[in-house]
Structure formats: structure tokens, C-alpha cells
Design an enzyme around this catalytic site. Structure first.
Site, PDB file in Angstrom:
ATOM      1  N   HIS A 118      -3.375  -5.564   2.269  1.00  0.00           N
ATOM      2  CA  HIS A 118      -3.223  -5.379   3.829  1.00  0.00           C
ATOM      3  C   HIS A 118      -3.954  -6.535   4.393  1.00  0.00           C
ATOM      4  CE1 HIS A 118      -1.893  -1.110   4.184  1.00  0.00           C
ATOM      5  NE2 HIS A 118      -2.554  -1.040   3.258  1.00  0.00           N
ATOM      6  N   CYS A 178       0.570  -1.289  -0.063  1.00  0.00           N
ATOM      7  CA  CYS A 178      -0.061   0.079  -0.015  1.00  0.00           C
ATOM      8  C   CYS A 178       0.841   1.113   0.076  1.00  0.00           C
ATOM      9  CB  CYS A 178      -0.977  -0.198   1.242  1.00  0.00           C
ATOM     10  SG  CYS A 178      -2.422   1.043   0.962  1.00  0.00           S
TER      11      CYS A 178
HETATM   12  N1  GLN Z   1      -2.155   6.886   2.011  1.00  0.00           N
HETATM   13  C1  GLN Z   1      -2.207   5.985   1.024  1.00  0.00           C
HETATM   14  C2  GLN Z   1      -3.683   6.073   0.471  1.00  0.00           C
HETATM   15  O1  GLN Z   1      -4.611   6.418   1.120  1.00  0.00           O
HETATM   16  C3  GLN Z   1      -1.950   4.573   1.444  1.00  0.00           C
HETATM   17  C4  GLN Z   1      -2.673   4.050   2.363  1.00  0.00           C
HETATM   18  C5  GLN Z   1      -2.514   2.752   2.947  1.00  0.00           C
HETATM   19  O2  GLN Z   1      -1.395   2.386   3.105  1.00  0.00           O
HETATM   20  N2  GLN Z   1      -3.709   2.026   3.567  1.00  0.00           N
HETATM   21  O3  GLN Z   1      -3.581   5.741  -0.719  1.00  0.00           O
END
Ligand code: GLN
Length: 253
Positions: free
Chosen positions: A195, A94
Site C-alpha cells: 500500500h 492487499c
Molecule cells: N484484512 C486483511 C488482512 O489483515 C487485509 C488488510 C489490508 O488490506 N491492509 O490481512
């Protein structure tokens, strides 16, 4: 029996949805085969020495945490590229995945530099893409496997033409919610939005990464075959997660 050396990038900043659990799975699955996983945290200002680690891991984070690490990651860019050229494997999840591309424009318009290990760009959209995901991958030719997980991102990731996605979306949003693909793969480098953490419910992917790391450790092109494990619980975890994705998929928020 080998020691597999893992460089865990920014464990204090990039670790949401228990992303750290991915390391626990790698440690245990290596130990069950008689290998030791040695995990070194690589935080702010810690140097990256090419050849020192067989696998790099970078977890997910919110825009705020990504902003905090982005500049430092750029300072590590050259040695990381050299490490990958030397055959090291990478798993990025992510927020970490986004920073492996050329850059990420966050929700409030912040431009964060990436390190260009993967051929992609990411820009945050108005609505977050949230929910269970199921994708189909073919990391080794002829071997189709599914990966189940959970996504929550505002970022829309666009791969360059010809770039290899990690998989095809069966349920959920994936890279941009419209192209039908999820994640990116370049050789031994894998980036994904999934995740949950990712590896407890996708044991085969943990083994694939361990095999790539071992190949680096042993200096071989071909990754060694790992002795199979019973994996009853792991298979049920995958099935539960896959069924949830099939029935609910993702939703915008
Ligand atoms: N901040 C990033 C987004 O919102 C990644 C989010 C995350 O790692 N869940 O796209």
C-alpha cells in the site's frame, strides 16, 4: 491517443492507506502521454461486462469490508475471468489481492470466498505483519526493478507450486513472512500487499500497467512503449521509501 477504461471495484469499501491514490497516478501518467483514463466505479450489484474495461483495480480493506464485498465479487467472478482471458489487466492490493485468490480466512475465522484469478490461498495468522517493504521484480525478462511500499496484514498468503510471485523480498515480510516472496503475477494480473499507495513511489509499475491496459485497448499482445517522463520526484519518493524499508523492514504487531 486512446481512452483507457478502468473498472474500479468497490471504491467505497476497499480503500485504505489512500489506495485510491493509485488511480490518480494512472490518470496523470496517462494524461502526460496524451491518453485519457476513464474510471468507472464498480460497486455492489454493478455488472461487469467483459471487454468494457482495459484495467480492473481493487484496493485493500479490513476483514470487515472484505466480508461485505466477498459474496458480490463471487457474482462478478465469471465475467472477470472472461475479461482477463480477453487480455484485460488487473491490479489488486492487499485485501483485494487476497480475494483474487481462492479464499481468505479472516482473523476471527470467517471464511470468505475468493474468485480464483490468482493461484493462492490466504489464512490470517495471530500477529499482523506491518512495516515498510522492498521487493525486486522482473516483470519483463532481463529487467529487474524494485517496488517499495508499506504492508499491514494478518493474512498469510501461500502461492501454489509453480505460481509466479510478483517479486522477491529484499526487506519486510511479503506474502507469509517466511517464504521470501511477495505478491503474485499471472499474465497481466498483479496482486500485492503493498500500500502506501503503491504507484506514486513506483512509477515504472504504473507505466507497466498502463502499457498492459493499452495493449488490451489496441487488441495487441505486445504492450506499446510509453514515452519516458522526467520522474525526478517519483524517483526520490521511491528512494526514500526503499531506504526506509532497508533500515527498518517490517515488524510483527
Ligand atoms: N484484512 C486483511 C488482512 O489483515 C487485509 C488488510 C489490508 O488490506 N491492509 O490481512
Amino acid at each position: 491517443m486512446s481512452t483507457i477504461r478502468v473498472g474500479h471495484l468497490y471504491p467505497d469499501y476497499l480503500n485504505i492507506y489512500a489506495d485510491r491514490g493509485n488511480i490518480a497516478v494512472l490518470t496523470r501518467r496517462a494524461a502526460w502521454r496524451g491518453h485519457e483514463l476513464e474510471v468507472a466505479p464498480l460497486g455492489m450489484r454493478d455488472p461487469v461486462t467483459p471487454g468494457e474495461h482495459d484495467l480492473y483495480y481493487v484496493g485493500g480493506g479490513q476483514d470487515r469490508e472484505q466480508l461485505l464485498v466477498a459474496e458480490d465479487l463471487v457474482r462478478k467472478s465469471e465475467p472477470l475471468h472472461e475479461a482477463v482471458r480477453g487480455g484485460a489487466a488487473v491490479l489488486a492490493v492487499c485485501g483485494g489481492y487476497q480475494l483474487l485468490g481462492r479464499g481468505y480466512r479472516g482473523f476471527h475465522g470467517e471464511d470468505m470466498p475468493g474468485i480464483g484469478l490468482l493461484p493462492l490461498d490466504t489464512v490470517a495468522g495471530e500477529r499482523r505483519m506491518i512495516g515498510d517493504v522492498l521487493i525486486e521484480c522482473e516483470l519483463d525478462p532481463g529487467e529487474k526493478r524494485t517496488v517499495a511500499g508499506f504492508e499491514n496484514h494478518a493474512g498469510r498468503t501461500r502461492l501454489d507450486p509453480g505460481a509466479e510471485p510478483l517479486g522477491r523480498v529484499l526487506a519486510g515480510f511479503g506474502n507469509d513472512g517466511e517464504g521470501g516472496f511477495e505478491g503474485c503475477r499471472a499474465g497481466r494480473v498483479i496482486g500485492t500487499y503493498l500500500h502506501g499507495p503503491l504507484l506514486p513511489r513506483n512509477a515504472w509499475l504504473a507505466d507497466w500497467l498502463l502499457a498492459q491496459a493499452l495493449a488490451h485497448r489496441l487488441g495487441t499482445d505486445e504492450s506499446p512503449a510509453l514515452e519516458p517522463l522526467p520522474d525526478e520526484l517519483e524517483r526520490s519518493a521511491h528512494e526514500v521509501s526503499a531506504a526506509r524499508a532497508r533500515s527498518r523492514g517490517g515488524r510483527f504487531d
